[in-house]
Design an enzyme around this catalytic site. Structure first.
Site, PDB file in Angstrom:
ATOM      1  N   ARG A  79       0.828  -1.125  -0.455  1.00 33.26           N
ATOM      2  CA  ARG A  79       0.332   0.004   0.183  1.00 33.26           C
ATOM      3  C   ARG A  79       0.925   1.098  -0.053  1.00 33.26           C
ATOM      4  O   ARG A  79       2.081   1.377   0.717  1.00 33.26           O
ATOM      5  CB  ARG A  79      -0.850   0.086   1.382  1.00 33.26           C
ATOM      6  CG  ARG A  79      -1.649  -1.132   1.504  1.00 33.26           C
ATOM      7  CD  ARG A  79      -2.780  -1.539   2.449  1.00 33.26           C
ATOM      8  NE  ARG A  79      -3.439  -2.467   2.901  1.00 33.26           N
ATOM      9  CZ  ARG A  79      -4.510  -2.965   1.773  1.00 33.26           C
ATOM     10  NH1 ARG A  79      -5.019  -2.287   1.073  1.00 33.26           N
ATOM     11  NH2 ARG A  79      -5.662  -3.882   2.201  1.00 33.26           N
ATOM     12  N   GLY A 111      -7.967   1.485  -4.553  1.00 34.04           N
ATOM     13  CA  GLY A 111      -7.179   2.642  -3.720  1.00 34.04           C
ATOM     14  C   GLY A 111      -5.938   1.895  -5.043  1.00 34.04           C
ATOM     15  O   GLY A 111      -5.562   3.052  -4.991  1.00 34.04           O
ATOM     16  N   ASP A 140     -13.044  -8.178  -1.678  1.00 28.80           N
ATOM     17  CA  ASP A 140     -14.048  -7.921  -0.786  1.00 28.80           C
ATOM     18  C   ASP A 140     -14.974  -7.580  -2.388  1.00 28.80           C
ATOM     19  O   ASP A 140     -16.214  -7.236  -1.230  1.00 28.80           O
ATOM     20  CB  ASP A 140     -14.030  -6.200  -0.125  1.00 28.80           C
ATOM     21  CG  ASP A 140     -12.261  -6.277   1.132  1.00 28.80           C
ATOM     22  OD1 ASP A 140     -12.321  -7.238   1.644  1.00 28.80           O
ATOM     23  OD2 ASP A 140     -11.918  -4.942   1.493  1.00 28.80           O
TER      24      ASP A 140
HETATM   25  O1  F6P Z   1      -7.455  -6.237   0.112  1.00 28.87           O
HETATM   26  C1  F6P Z   1      -8.389  -5.882   1.616  1.00 28.87           C
HETATM   27  C2  F6P Z   1      -7.873  -5.967   2.354  1.00 28.87           C
HETATM   28  O2  F6P Z   1      -8.227  -7.249   2.741  1.00 28.87           O
HETATM   29  C3  F6P Z   1      -9.560  -5.997   3.688  1.00 28.87           C
HETATM   30  O3  F6P Z   1     -10.849  -7.418   3.873  1.00 28.87           O
HETATM   31  C4  F6P Z   1      -8.919  -5.800   5.039  1.00 28.87           C
HETATM   32  O4  F6P Z   1      -9.783  -4.371   6.464  1.00 28.87           O
HETATM   33  C5  F6P Z   1      -7.843  -5.161   4.375  1.00 28.87           C
HETATM   34  O5  F6P Z   1      -7.343  -5.422   3.406  1.00 28.87           O
HETATM   35  C6  F6P Z   1      -6.584  -5.710   5.660  1.00 28.87           C
HETATM   36  O6  F6P Z   1      -5.636  -4.912   4.922  1.00 28.87           O
HETATM   37  P1  F6P Z   1      -4.303  -5.345   5.837  1.00 28.87           P
HETATM   38  O7  F6P Z   1      -3.213  -6.894   5.423  1.00 28.87           O
HETATM   39  O8  F6P Z   1      -2.869  -4.258   5.165  1.00 28.87           O
HETATM   40  O9  F6P Z   1      -3.876  -5.067   7.049  1.00 28.87           O
END
Ligand code: F6P
Length: 375
Positions: A79, A111, A140
């Site tokens: 991210r 995103g 999701d």
């Molecule tokens: O990719 C979507 C997701 O899996 C959501 O369901 C979840 O809230 C989020 O990513 C968790 O993200 P990370 O692994 O960055 O904590």
């Protein structure tokens, strides 16, 4: 948007945001389809973050051999919040220019596709910007204008398998389980896996319940199910992580209410149990369907780029009617469409805010199908 037709010379492929099973199938198909058309292909490691660090690797048949059945993404993902800054995007565009990348397939969720839209924005990018087509990938299923995103099917299967296992032990002990599943802003996974697992209740943010009515819904469900004959007294409740009430607090509130509603019962016999599936839901080998979906969407994305498309997303059977200026069916695949990226992002926003007809349908679908079972 269709750019003036210049031949594509080097295609970049990147995966960004939360990984999703089936991303590798998309990387593989994008690579092989572009190579077959005589286009050089490179992978960008770790999404936009890797792009900023010039982490570019060659992609060919040897590199993508055997990745089809692997979960996660062979390119890595990240991210990258900084991508909201114009100066950071300018740096990314400079890397693309120096590397001679004139087409980009961005595989990711909300995103990541917002980043793609900004990266190719003609007001920022000037003359001859990189052509970009997105491929929806997010467990999701929170992206607009596509019936499914890559990873949803595998995640749903993982949840259903876990629920089936939990149901065995729940049945043996007449217990209530609240199973929390991923889905930050979108309850699609909770709702659909609840239907597929034969759960007794699905809790997801789109239903718009406040904390008190979430607790009421759980307690009413438990009492209704426990009135059934033994052997069918187990209660399975699937809760999306996006429901604001934290699951341990929900458990405490439900347990306290059950003690009040069933006076004289030993609390240990009606106490609820909680299982949080967390990142288990996002991992694992992609289902056959996700391999197919990743392959077909990436095929359509690359063929779109080759035909001059940009600012588009390859979509799987959009669940709404699309006017021609928003989306057209792919000549390469009758199940796939090329839809305008800006329209995708706008509809995603509507979906997440509960404003679109699809969001309203989703909010009632579990009840439509499953409510009769509680009567
Ligand atoms: O990719 C979507 C997701 O899996 C959501 O369901 C979840 O809230 C989020 O990513 C968790 O993200 P990370 O692994 O960055 O904590």
């Amino acid at each position: 948007m269709v750019a003036a037709m210049t031949k594509l010379t080097r295609l970049g492929v990147l995966t960004s945001g939360g990984d999703a099973p089936g991303m590798n199938a998309a990387i593989r198909a994008a690579t092989l389809v572009a190579r077959a058309a005589g286009v050089d292909v490179v992978g960008v490691e770790r999404g936009y973050r890797g792009l900023l660090e010039d982490a570019i690797v060659p992609l060919g048949a040897a590199e993508v051999g055997g990745i089809l059945r692997e979960g996660g993404t062979m390119l890595g993902s990240a991210r990258c919040k900084e991508f909201h800054e114009r100066a950071v995007r300018d740096r990314a565009r400079a890397v693309l220019r120096i590397r001679g990348i004139d087409g980009l397939v961005v595989i990711g969720g909300n995103g990541s596709l917002t980043g793609a839209q900004l990266l190719a924005d003609p007001d920022e990018a000037g003359a001859d910007p990189v052509r970009i087509v997105g491929v929806p990938a997010s467990i999701d299923n929170d992206l607009g204008l596509t019936g499914l995103s890559i990873g949803v099917d595998t995640a749903m299967n993982t949840i259903v398998e876990a629920c089936d296992k939990i149901a065995d032990t729940a049945t043996a002990h007449d217990r209530t389980f609240i199973i929390e599943v991923m889905g930050r802003d979108c309850g699609y996974l909770a709702m659909t896996s609840a239907i597929a697992a034969g759960a007794d209740l699905a809790l997801f943010p789109e239903a718009g319940r406040d904390d008190a009515s979430v607790v009421d819904a759980v307690v009413d469900t438990v009492l209704a199910v426990r009135a059934r004959p033994r052997k069918s007294r187990r209660v399975i409740i699937i809760k999306a992580e996006g429901v604001a009430l934290p699951v341990e607090r929900l458990k405490a509130m439900v347990d306290a209410r059950l003690v009040e509603r069933v006076p004289g019962t030993d609390p240990s016999t009606i106490e609820t149990r909680v299982t949080v599936l967390g990142h288990v839901v996002r991992g694992g080998r992609p289902s056959a369907f996700d391999r197919l979906l990743g392959s077909r969407l990436a095929n359509v994305a690359v063929r779109g780029l080759l035909a001059g498309a940009t600012h588009k997303m390859a979509a799987w059977m959009p669940p709404v009617d699309l006017p021609e200026e928003i989306g057209t069916r792919s000549p390469a695949d009758p199940y796939c469409w090329l839809v305008d990226l800006g329209a995708v992002l706008a509809e995603t926003e509507n979906l997440l805010r509960g404003r679109s007809p699809l969001a309203r349908w989703r909010a009632g679908a579990f009840d439509d199908i499953e409510d009769a079972l509680l009567l």
